[in-house]
Design an enzyme around this catalytic site. Structure first.
Site, PDB file in Angstrom:
ATOM      1  N   ARG A 255     -78.080  29.816  -4.509  1.00  0.00           N
ATOM      2  CA  ARG A 255     -78.976  28.701  -4.187  1.00  0.00           C
ATOM      3  C   ARG A 255     -79.184  27.890  -5.452  1.00  0.00           C
ATOM      4  O   ARG A 255     -79.947  28.280  -6.334  1.00  0.00           O
ATOM      5  CB  ARG A 255     -80.313  29.270  -3.684  1.00  0.00           C
ATOM      6  CG  ARG A 255     -81.181  28.271  -2.935  1.00  0.00           C
ATOM      7  CD  ARG A 255     -82.582  28.807  -2.729  1.00  0.00           C
ATOM      8  NE  ARG A 255     -83.348  28.705  -3.967  1.00  0.00           N
ATOM      9  CZ  ARG A 255     -84.317  29.550  -4.334  1.00  0.00           C
ATOM     10  NH1 ARG A 255     -84.633  30.568  -3.578  1.00  0.00           N
ATOM     11  NH2 ARG A 255     -84.973  29.378  -5.473  1.00  0.00           N
ATOM     12  N   HIS A 259     -86.073  26.892  -3.301  1.00  0.00           N
ATOM     13  CA  HIS A 259     -86.141  27.498  -1.962  1.00  0.00           C
ATOM     14  C   HIS A 259     -86.439  26.409  -0.939  1.00  0.00           C
ATOM     15  O   HIS A 259     -85.721  26.231   0.031  1.00  0.00           O
ATOM     16  CB  HIS A 259     -87.215  28.584  -1.919  1.00  0.00           C
ATOM     17  CG  HIS A 259     -87.649  28.955  -0.533  1.00  0.00           C
ATOM     18  ND1 HIS A 259     -86.791  29.571   0.356  1.00  0.00           N
ATOM     19  CD2 HIS A 259     -88.818  28.768   0.130  1.00  0.00           C
ATOM     20  CE1 HIS A 259     -87.438  29.754   1.509  1.00  0.00           C
ATOM     21  NE2 HIS A 259     -88.654  29.268   1.394  1.00  0.00           N
ATOM     22  N   TYR A 268     -89.379  31.286 -12.214  1.00  0.00           N
ATOM     23  CA  TYR A 268     -88.852  32.653 -12.088  1.00  0.00           C
ATOM     24  C   TYR A 268     -87.385  32.829 -12.446  1.00  0.00           C
ATOM     25  O   TYR A 268     -86.879  33.936 -12.406  1.00  0.00           O
ATOM     26  CB  TYR A 268     -89.126  33.202 -10.683  1.00  0.00           C
ATOM     27  CG  TYR A 268     -88.666  32.289  -9.549  1.00  0.00           C
ATOM     28  CD1 TYR A 268     -87.332  32.243  -9.170  1.00  0.00           C
ATOM     29  CD2 TYR A 268     -89.575  31.472  -8.875  1.00  0.00           C
ATOM     30  CE1 TYR A 268     -86.913  31.412  -8.141  1.00  0.00           C
ATOM     31  CE2 TYR A 268     -89.170  30.641  -7.840  1.00  0.00           C
ATOM     32  CZ  TYR A 268     -87.836  30.606  -7.472  1.00  0.00           C
ATOM     33  OH  TYR A 268     -87.414  29.792  -6.466  1.00  0.00           O
TER      34      TYR A 268
END
Lengths: 355, 321
Positions: A255, A259, A268
Site C-alpha cells: 500500500r 489506508h 507508523y
C-alpha cells in the site's frame, strides 16, 4: 510410532521481475503481448482514477477514500483473468477491479460522494458493492459460488480480502466452508503489508497468508502481487480449475499511500520502507517490457493519459449533477413499504425537514 | 389435520421445498438428525443432501454463505440452532442481510428466512433461552416475526419464504409441542406485518406475542375479564394501526412479553401509544416482562419469566387505576 500426519508447502510465483524481464518457464502460453498492453493501460487508468479520487476528497467533493496506488497489478491482473460470467466480491479498496470490469464511472463517483445510489449495480454487472467490515464479504463469495454450482452455471466467484482481513473469524469460516463444499471460488488475499497501522508481521505468525488455505484442504499459491503477469496467470489457472474447487492466491503487494484519506502513515512507517517498495512499482516494469517490445512510447502514454482523464472528468461532471433522493432511503429498506416507514417519510416531507 | 408447532413448521418446510427449487435448508444437525428439536425431521431423506444440508459448526458462515446464495438468485433458509447462538452471526445479519437492499438501492436483495428457536421455560442450559427480537428489530431492514401457534407458524413461514426480504423467523421452543391445533394440509399464507386480534374485548387491551400468548389467554379466561388480546405475530415492522386502534377502544393497556423489560418491544409499543393515544387512556400503560437482566440458568428461570400471577396482577392494576 512417529509418521508425518501432514506435509504442505506454498509456491511463490513471479513471471516479470522489477526490470521487466520475463521468466520464460513461467510465462502463460495463452497470454498475448496485446493483452499485457491492455492491462498496462488499465493499470494507468486505475492510478489516474485514484489520483482524481484523492483530489476530490481533499477538495471536499467526495467522502473518505481508500487509495489503491501500488496495488494495481493485483487488481488489474485478477480482473483481466476473470471471464465474462464470473462474479467478484470486493472488500473496500478494489476500485481498479470495478474499473477494469466496466463499472459505470459516474456511478462510482456518485458512491464516492456518499450516496448509495451509486451502488445500484447495473443489471448484468457481476459484482457486489464495496464491503466495509473486513473479511465479512468472504462467506458471501462462498455462498454465491455454492449457488452457481447448485444452479449448474459455468461461473466462478473471485473475492478479495486484505492481510488484516485474514485475521477475521469470517475469513476462516468462509475458507472452511469453501473447502467442505468444494465450490468455484478464488480468494485473492491482497496483502499490502499494512492493516491501517499494523504491519503484516504483527498480524499473524503464519509465514505466508496463503498457507492458511492448507489447514482447510484448499489449493493455494503466493505470487508477486506487483507482477501483473504472475497475478493474471495464477488467477486464470485457479478459474480454470474452479470446477474442482477453491483456490487461495496471496498477492504480495504494497500500500504505497494511506489506508484512507483519514490516515497519516508517517505516524507508523518509514519513508525508507516506502522508497524500497517504490522500486517494485507494478506499472514501471510493464512499461519497461512494452518499451523494449516497441509497443509503447512517451507519446502513447501522454495520449492515453489524456483520454483517460477526459473520461474521468466527464464522469465526475455527471456524478456532480446527481441530486439526492431522501425518499429513496425509505423505499429501499424492504420489498414493500411498511406503514410505519411511510409515515416517517411523509412526515419528513410534510414538515419540510429536507429542504 | 391436528398438528403441534414442530409438525406444522416441518410441513411448511416440505411444501416450500416442493414449491421452490431455489430454496435450500442449511444448518447444524438439520440433516440426518432432523435438527435438535426434530423440526427438519425426514426432509433430507425426501429432498436429498443437496437441498437439506448439514453445515460445519460456524454461525457467521451459515448466515454469510446464505446471504451469498440469496445474492446469486437462491432463497436459502438457514437454521441457527438456538437464538443464543445467533450472536456470532450478528455481524452478517445486521451489517449485511439487513442492509443489502438499501446499500444497493434495491439492485441486490437478500431473500432469506433465518429460522431459530427462542425463549425459555424448558429448563435449557445457558444461552438456549434468549429472546433477542428487540435486538434484531432495532436495526431496520429485517422482518422479525414470531408465531404463537401451529396455524400461524405454518402460514407465516410459507409467507416468509415467498417474500423478497430477509426474515428472522423466531420459534418459541416452549410452544413447539405445547398444544395441537387444526392445520390445513395444503399451503396457505398468514400475513406478515399484521397483528392478530386473538380475542375481542372492551375492558382493556393486552398486547403480547410468542410464549406469553397462552399465558395471557389463560389468565383472561380464569379472571373472566373482557380483555382484547392482540398477538403481534410480526415484531418488525410493527402493526401500529392495530395497537393504536385497540388502545383507543379500551383506554387501558398491558403489554406482556418474555424478553427483558428495558429497551424492549414493550417500550416501543408504549411509546407509540403515548404518542398517538395518550389522551384516550384511562390508566398508565403497564409492561409485564422479564427483569432487565441476562437470562438466568434454568434453576432460576421460573423466578425470571413473567407468569400468570404477574399478568393477573397487572390486569388488576390497570383496571383499578
Amino acid at each position: 510410532m512417529l509418521t508425518k500426519a501432514f506435509e504442505g508447502s506454498v509456491d511463490y510465483v513471479q513471471v516479470m521481475d522489477e526490470n521487466g524481464a520475463i521468466d520464460a518457464t513461467q510465462f502463460p502460453k495463452d497470454l498475448a503481448d496485446a493483452k499485457i498492453l491492455e492491462m498496462y493501460k488499465s493499470m494507468l487508468f486505475a492510478r489516474a482514477l485514484d489520483a482524481k479520487s484523492l483530489s476530490l476528497q481533499r477538495q471536499g467533493r467526495a467522502v473518505t477514500y481508500a487509495p489503491l496506488v501500488g496495488e494495481e497489478a493485483t487488481q488489474i491482473g485478477t480482473a483481466f483473468a476473470m471471464r465474462k460470467q464470473d462474479f467478484f466480491v470486493p472488500n473496500f479498496r478494489q476500485h481498479g477491479v470495478f474499473l477494469a470490469r466496466g463499472f459505470p464511472l459516474d456511478s462510482f463517483f456518485v458512491a464516492s460522494r456518499g450516496f448509495e445510489d451509486g451502488n445500484k449495480i447495473p443489471n448484468g454487472f457481476a459484482a457486489t458493492p464495496v464491503t466495509v467490515p473486513v473479511g465479512s464479504q468472504m462467506p458471501h463469495a462462498v455462498g454465491m459460488a455454492f449457488a452457481f454450482k447448485y444452479q449448474g452455471k459455468d461461473a466462478a466467484v473471485v473475492s478479495y480480502v486484505g492481510d488484516g482481513g485474514t485475521s477475521e473469524g469470517e475469513f476462516y469460516e468462509a475458507l472452511n466452508f469453501a473447502g467442505v463444499w468444494k465450490v468455484p471460488v478464488v480468494m485473492i488475499i491482497e496483502n499490502n503489508q499494512w492493516a491501517i497501522s499494523v504491519p503484516r508481521r504483527a498480524q499473524t505468525a503464519s509465514q505466508t497468508l496463503a498457507q492458511k488455505a492448507l489447514a482447510v484442504g484448499i489449493r493455494c499459491v503466493q505470487v508477486d502481487g506487483n507482477d501483473v503477469v504472475a497475478v493474471y496467470k495464477a488467477t486464470s489457472e485457479a478459474l480454470e480449475n474452479a470446477k474442482e474447487g477453491p483456490t487461495v492466491i496471496e498477492c504480495v503487494t504494497y500500500r504505497m499511500s494511506m489506508h484512507t484519506t483519514s490516515d497519516d502513515p508517517s505516524r507508523y512507517r518509514s519513508d525508507d520502507e516506502v522508497a524500497e517498495w517504490a522500486k517494485r512499482d507494478p506499472l514501471l516494469r510493464v512499461r519497461t517490457y512494452l518499451l523494449k517490445k516497441g509497443m509503447w512510447n512517451d507519446d502513447l502514454e501522454k495520449q492515453t493519459s489524456e483520454e483517460q482523464l477526459k473520461q474521468i472528468d466527464e464522469a465526475v461532471d455527471k456524478a456532480e449533477q446527481f441530486k439526492p433522493d431522501p425518499v429513496g432511503m425509505f423505499k429501499n429498506a424492504y420489498s414493500f413499504m411498511p406503514e410505519i416507514l411511510q409515515e416517517e417519510s411523509d412526515d419528513a416531507i410534510a414538515s419540510n425537514f429536507w429542504q | 389435520m391436528q398438528m403441534n408447532m414442530v409438525s406444522a413448521i416441518n410441513n411448511a418446510l416440505e411444501l416450500i421445498l416442493k414449491e421452490n427449487e431455489k430454496v435450500v435448508l442449511l444448518g447444524e444437525d438439520i440433516g440426518k438428525d432432523g435438527g435438535v428439536f426434530r423440526v427438519t425431521e425426514g426432509l433430507q431423506a425426501k429432498f436429498g443432501e443437496k437441498r437439506v444440508m448439514d453445515t460445519p459448526l460456524a454461525e457467521a458462515a451459515i448466515i454469510g454463505t446464505s446471504i451469498g446464495m440469496a445474492l446469486a438468485g437462491m432463497h436459502p433458509m438457514p437454521e441457527i440452532q438456538f437464538a443464543g447462538f445467533s450472536y456470532p452471526a450478528f455481524n452478517q445479519i445486521v451489517s449485511h442481510a439487513a442492509r443489502y437492499r438499501s446499500r444497493t438501492r434495491s439492485a441486490l436483495s437478500v431473500p432469506m428466512v433465518i429460522r431459530t428457536p427462542v425463549s425459555g421455560g424448558v429448563r435449557s442450559l445457558e444461552h438456549h433461552s434468549e429472546s433477542p427480537e428487540a435486538l434484531y428489530s432495532h436495526v431496520g431492514g429485517l422482518l422479525v416475526v414470531e408465531p404463537s401457534n401451529p396455524y400461524d407458524a405454518k402460514g407465516m413461514l410459507i409467507k416468509a419464504a415467498r417474500m423478497n426480504d430477509p426474515v428472522l423467523f423466531l420459534e418459541p421452543t416452549k410452544l413447539y409441542r405445547l398444544f395441537k391445533q387444526e392445520v390445513p394440509e395444503e399451503a396457505y399464507e398468514v400475513p406478515i406485518g399484521k397483528a392478530n386480534v386473538v380475542r375481542e374485548g372492551s375492558a382493556l387491551s393486552i398486547i403480547t406475542y410468542g410464549t406469553m400468548v397462552p399465558v395471557v389467554k389463560e389468565v383472561v379466561d380464569d379472571k373472566k375479564v373482557d380483555a382484547e388480546i392482540i398477538d403481534l405475530r410480526t415484531i418488525n415492522p410493527l402493526d401500529e394501526a392495530s395497537i393504536i386502534q385497540s388502545a383507543k377502544k379500551t383506554g387501558r393497556v398491558v403489554i406482556v412479553h418474555e424478553a427483558q423489560t428495558s429497551f424492549g418491544v414493550g417500550a416501543e409499543i408504549a411509546a407509540r401509544i403515548a404518542e398517538k393515544a395518550i389522551y384516550e387512556l384511562s390508566a398508565p400503560i403497564i409492561r409485564v416482562a422479564s427483569p432487565s437482566l441476562p437470562y438466568p440458568f434454568p434453576g432460576y428461570e421460573n423466578y425470571y419469566i413473567p407468569n400468570a400471577k404477574k399478568v393477573a396482577s397487572a390486569i388488576d392494576k390497570v383496571l383499578s387505576a
